[in-house]
Write an enzyme that holds these catalytic residues in place. Structure first.
Site, mmCIF file in Angstrom:
data_model
loop_
_atom_site.group_PDB
_atom_site.id
_atom_site.type_symbol
_atom_site.label_atom_id
_atom_site.label_comp_id
_atom_site.label_asym_id
_atom_site.label_seq_id
_atom_site.Cartn_x
_atom_site.Cartn_y
_atom_site.Cartn_z
ATOM 1 N N SER A 104 6.438 -5.440 -4.958
ATOM 2 C CA SER A 104 4.808 -5.989 -5.193
ATOM 3 C C SER A 104 5.283 -7.406 -5.567
ATOM 4 O O SER A 104 6.217 -7.137 -6.275
ATOM 5 C CB SER A 104 4.103 -5.304 -6.487
ATOM 6 O OG SER A 104 3.300 -5.792 -6.710
ATOM 7 N N GLY A 105 5.019 -8.370 -4.694
ATOM 8 C CA GLY A 105 4.895 -9.686 -5.035
ATOM 9 C C GLY A 105 6.151 -10.054 -4.695
ATOM 10 O O GLY A 105 6.300 -11.493 -4.217
ATOM 11 N N THR A 109 1.998 -9.118 2.173
ATOM 12 C CA THR A 109 0.116 -9.456 2.676
ATOM 13 C C THR A 109 0.765 -10.731 3.333
ATOM 14 O O THR A 109 -0.131 -10.947 4.708
ATOM 15 C CB THR A 109 -0.397 -10.019 1.512
ATOM 16 O OG1 THR A 109 -0.460 -8.373 0.909
ATOM 17 C CG2 THR A 109 -1.690 -10.322 2.108
ATOM 18 N N ASN A 151 2.107 -9.253 -9.082
ATOM 19 C CA ASN A 151 2.401 -10.253 -8.554
ATOM 20 C C ASN A 151 -0.009 -10.528 -8.469
ATOM 21 O O ASN A 151 -0.502 -10.482 -9.194
ATOM 22 C CB ASN A 151 1.774 -9.708 -7.080
ATOM 23 C CG ASN A 151 1.450 -10.019 -6.179
ATOM 24 O OD1 ASN A 151 1.459 -10.863 -5.725
ATOM 25 N ND2 ASN A 151 1.828 -9.429 -4.154
ATOM 26 N N SER A 154 -1.817 -8.703 -5.114
ATOM 27 C CA SER A 154 -1.142 -7.365 -5.221
ATOM 28 C C SER A 154 -2.744 -6.568 -4.345
ATOM 29 O O SER A 154 -3.359 -6.230 -4.535
ATOM 30 C CB SER A 154 -0.715 -7.256 -6.159
ATOM 31 O OG SER A 154 -0.446 -5.726 -6.079
ATOM 32 N N SER A 155 -2.085 -5.654 -2.982
ATOM 33 C CA SER A 155 -2.677 -5.817 -2.454
ATOM 34 C C SER A 155 -3.067 -3.915 -3.298
ATOM 35 O O SER A 155 -1.842 -3.417 -3.992
ATOM 36 C CB SER A 155 -1.916 -5.103 -1.731
ATOM 37 O OG SER A 155 -1.906 -5.892 -0.259
ATOM 38 N N GLY A 379 3.506 -2.225 -2.462
ATOM 39 C CA GLY A 379 4.530 -2.041 -3.230
ATOM 40 C C GLY A 379 5.296 -1.101 -4.690
ATOM 41 O O GLY A 379 4.370 -1.081 -4.884
ATOM 42 N N GLU A 381 6.022 -0.243 -7.307
ATOM 43 C CA GLU A 381 5.713 -0.911 -8.690
ATOM 44 C C GLU A 381 6.590 0.271 -10.143
ATOM 45 O O GLU A 381 6.246 1.757 -10.287
ATOM 46 C CB GLU A 381 4.083 -0.401 -8.747
ATOM 47 C CG GLU A 381 3.409 -1.045 -8.178
ATOM 48 C CD GLU A 381 1.904 -1.310 -8.288
ATOM 49 O OE1 GLU A 381 1.390 -2.657 -7.706
ATOM 50 O OE2 GLU A 381 1.549 -0.223 -9.492
#
Length: 868
Positions: A104-105, A109, A151, A154-155, A379, A381
């Site tokens: 994540s981050g 995306t 993030n 973040s998605s 991602g 986590e």
């Protein structure tokens, strides 16, 4: 101290390679703002946490039609590679799948948006559909992304974007969404935020709209854990994002009334957060304040009293008798939160359905044809507190990493063995721990969670006890020393993560009281009515196809009045997620995969900071060193004999060759390509071999173009020369004809002085009863050939001898203007007569032969009259 520069675009070209060299090369490139690096056909992308000028149209054009070996590392190069493989530029056309992975981050995306942008650019398209596709990502980001500790964007859901192509042009798109983190709607950890759209809405709506939706910029919304403090510090930016969202919804195709329905539901969710409960004197739970209840009911178009009743108690019917069960305060809050999550989850599902409807191809295509898929999923986590959502997210990443390892390592090894290729260098792959990931551990945990969720008396404590009992001896599972903590640890591929099971059963059940569903299905708000009458699929997405155009249940599915209720087994969130993963993996296996590995350089989200330890850890658990080695020494391209011969037989100038190993060897030998292997059914090639073959193919294509150019030029020049000669001949013939006709006419009328005048004619008029006979004139009339469309001057008969100078035997084709002699005069015995007599003669003997069938004189004769 500044590090030396790195010009290594592809790590597989390094002579020496180990973990330190790999890390050093990436760091050098990062300091030069070279955030992209190739590892064979895999792209490593390091998040710069800043804007770089490497994505404009000028850069985009540089990657159009360029081979990978000639292109610098860039995400546009991956898009171009997928596109050209789809249309069959350097290989047989095949569906493509681009898998973007990373923490994540790490920039997944943004990578997705750049990929779609380049794919649209490669289509050279600027129509409405392509512009709609470009707006899908920012639209989904507003409703599906949020700020987390790791993030800022973040998605909080996974998406698989399928771009449909026909003849190289995008003709449609489809979005599949997975596991939206609905719990974020009602609760966020410290330092995190709710979904972006809530903040966009509060900052962007006008004062009249805020009043209409019962919103306030001074309200303390309990569903926004940070209150509205961010509105004060980022108000202008959030307002701009709201304008972008409205523009995106307009462009994609959401109508104004649909947008109003959307913001109405969002406002009702925030209002639901204000609903609080207490017990009255009779120890019955009720709302502390009826105003929020009425606000929610007014926005959703439902009855306020019914809403209050269904939030505070349930009613069941047993043997015809209604039994009321009052909720506790905690149960009432759960019902309220469940309603909020369901509203947001179904709204998000409807948005995805709407996008798919608007972007669907006009014509029906096979499911597996002409497609590039892009997977952008949450991602890996690892927070301080990790719950059910993190377990599902990390399981998805575990599955994707396993797929990557299978594709890069194990499947290659199995194919070498199966094809009988004796490649001894492959031995170092045999004992890779990356091939031995036990996915059974996390999947088994979800299965036990599902089983426990169907027991009404089960609790989070009983769940932990069952997990400890079943996985006590599993090397990837570790129980917490204190069983009362309701925690356990899983050793994932990216490291160990400790999970807390608090709330797991309730999140997995995702139960919304039946009474609330009933009143929402009768809502006067059309959108609310639609989304709650829709069914949920086995993967957890919203299905609207069972509803008629007017929102009524179809006649086939309508239940009889006195029939017993249809009891359907509810699909839990965990089961939905497992079904989603299975469907996603099936889609990816049906296409050729391309991998993008996103790396997060530091945890602080700062530009120009490269944390060696942080990056090294990511490279280690993703197996990038082993990937680099196998991409450097392995054979990533493995066409069958038939595919290889069909594509490369042109290199040996053979129209037909049998699809055999001998034919493949013959082509490779003639092309002077060495270092590849021929198996039982396939040819094993490296990327360098593919580039060499492409170079030779391109050379032949250029040679063919030159040959075609020369031959076509020769044929065209010869044709032009033939036409020019014919034109000159026809011009000469026409000039000769017109000269002869003109000379004959002038010769005749030049003898006017020798002809009789009209008075002389009158003196010769006969007496009464006597007939005047004009002399017969032997001047030849224009030949009949002149009246024909296919007249050829070569066929014209020569003039009579008396019209030529005595002793001149020159034919008409040899007569030129300069040496033309006038014809001799008529014989002396011709009687003289004037112009009137000539007209009479012409009318009686010549006129008919000079006219068309319509009685009109030929155009050439008008020219003679004019000159005469």
């Amino acid at each position: 101290m500044t590090m030396e520069k790195s010009n290594t675009d592809d790590l597989t070209t390094l002579t020496n390679l180990d973990d330190d060299i790999l890390l050093s090369e990436l760091k050098k490139r990062y300091e030069q703002n070279k955030i992209y690096t190739f590892v064979g056909d895999i792209l490593v992308a390091i998040n710069p946490f800043k804007v770089l000028p490497i994505y404009d149209k000028k850069v985009s054009h540089c990657f159009s039609g360029v081979k990978k070996s000639e292109a610098s590392p860039h995400i546009f190069a991956i898009a171009s590679s997928a596109y050209h493989a789809l249309i069959g530029q350097n290989s047989p056309p095949q569906n493509q799948c681009i898998l973007i992975s990373g923490e994540s981050g790490a920039g997944k995306t943004e990578s997705t948006k750049f990929l779609i942008k380049q794919l649209i650019e490669l289509c050279h398209g600027n129509n409405q559909l392509e512009q709609q596709i470009l707006q899908v990502n920012p639209l989904l980001e507003a409703f599906g992304n949020a700020q987390t500790l790791m993030n800022n964007n973040s998605s909080r859901f996974g998406k698989f974007i399928q771009l449909k192509f026909k003849e190289g042009q995008v003709i449609g798109a489809k979005i599949s969404e997975y596991l939206l983190e609905k719990s974020r709607v009602i609760r966020q950890s410290s330092g995190e935020k709710n979904f972006h759209v809530f903040y966009y809405m509060l900052a962007g709506l006008s004062s009249q709209q805020l009043q209409k939706f019962k919103l306030s910029l001074t309200g303390n919304y309990s569903y926004l854990s940070d209150g509205i403090s961010s509105l004060r510090t980022k108000f202008d930016r959030l307002k701009m994002y709201h304008e972008d969202l409205i523009n995106a919804m307009d462009l994609v195709g959401f109508t104004e009334i649909e947008q109003e329905y959307v913001f109405t539901i969002l406002a009702s969710i925030l209002a639901l957060g204000h609903v609080c409960f207490q017990t009255d004197d009779n120890n019955v739970v009720c709302a502390i304040d009826q105003v929020p209840i009425k606000t929610v009911a007014g926005l959703l178009g439902i009855d306020a009293d019914s809403l209050h009743d269904h939030l505070t108690h349930s009613v069941t019917v047993t043997r015809g008798e209604q039994i009321r069960r009052n909720y506790s305060i905690h149960q009432a809050e759960d019902a309220r939160d469940a309603m909020s999550k369901s509203l947001y989850g179904r709204l998000f599902g409807w948005i995805v359905n709407k996008i798919n409807h608007l972007l669907a191809p006009v014509e029906q295509l096979p499911e597996s044809a002409n497609e590039i898929g892009i997977l952008d999923i949450f991602g890996f986590e690892h927070f301080k507190d990790n719950s059910f959502e993190q377990a599902c997210i990390n399981l998805a990443n575990e599955q994707l990493q396993y797929y990557f390892n299978q594709h890069v390592f194990k499947l290659e090894q199995e194919e070498y063995i199966r094809e009988g290729v004796d490649w001894t260098e492959i031995k170092y792959v045999d004992n890779q721990p990356l091939l031995n990931l036990f996915l059974s551990t996390p999947i088994g945990i979800l299965s036990l969670l599902d089983e426990e969720s169907h027991f009404p008396q089960a609790t989070d404590e009983s769940l932990v006890e069952k997990l400890n009992k079943n996985f006590n001896h599993n090397q990837y599972f570790k129980a917490h020393p204190n069983s009362k903590q309701m925690k356990f640890t899983i050793f994932h591929y990216a490291g160990k993560v400790e999970y807390s099971t608090c709330g797991w059963l309730e999140k997995n059940r995702d139960t919304l009281p039946t009474g609330i569903v009933d009143i929402l299905q009768e809502s006067s708000n059309q959108l609310v009515n639609i989304i709650f009458k829709a069914t949920m699929t086995r993967t957890g997405s919203l299905s609207l196809q069972h509803r008629t155009s007017k929102g009524r249940i179809s006649r086939k599915t309508r239940r009889k009045k006195n029939a017993p209720p249809i009891i359907k087994k509810k699909i839990t969130v965990g089961l939905q997620f497992k079904n989603s993963l299975e469907a996603m993996m099936e889609r990816m296996k049906s296409a050729v995969p391309l991998f993008i590995r996103c790396i997060k350089p530091n945890n602080e989200k700062l530009p120009n900071k490269f944390d060696d330890e942080r990056v090294s850890k990511q490279l280690l658990y993703t197996g990038m060193l082993e990937t680099t080695k196998i991409r450097r020494e392995g054979f990533a391209i493995r066409p069958t004999f038939a595919e290889f011969v069909e594509k490369y037989k042109i290199l040996v100038s053979k129209h037909s060759l049998p699809a055999s190993s001998d034919s493949c060897l013959y082509i490779l030998t003639k092309s002077e390509i060495s270092g590849c292997y021929i198996g039982k059914t396939k040819v094993f090639l490296k990327y360098s071999h593919l580039d060499q073959l492409a170079d030779r193919q391109q050379y032949l294509i250029k040679a063919a173009v030159i040959i075609q150019k020369c031959s076509r030029g020769f044929l065209d020049r010869r044709a032009v020369m033939r036409l020019r000669m014919e034109s000159e001949k026809q011009a000469l013939q026409a000039a000769t004809l017109m000269s002869q006709v003109g000379q004959l006419s002038e010769s005749w009328f030049s003898k006017q002085s020798d002809l009789m005048t009209m008075t002389e004619v009158s003196s010769l008029e006969p007496s009464d009863g006597e007939h005047l006979e004009l002399p017969e004139f032997d001047f030849p009339p224009p030949p009949l050939e002149l009246l024909q469309d296919d007249f050829n001057v070569d066929d014209l008969p020569p003039p009579p001898d008396e019209f030529l100078v005595a002793g001149d035997s020159t034919s008409d084709s040899d007569i030129m203007e300069d040496d033309f002699e006038p014809p001799a005069l008529p014989p002396k015995n011709y009687r003289k007569f004037g112009r009137q007599a000539t007209k009479i003669w012409f009318k009686e003997t010549q006129a008919n032969s000079l006219q068309t069938l319509d009685g009109v004189y030929h155009e050439w004769f008008h020219g003679i009259i004019t000159r005469s």
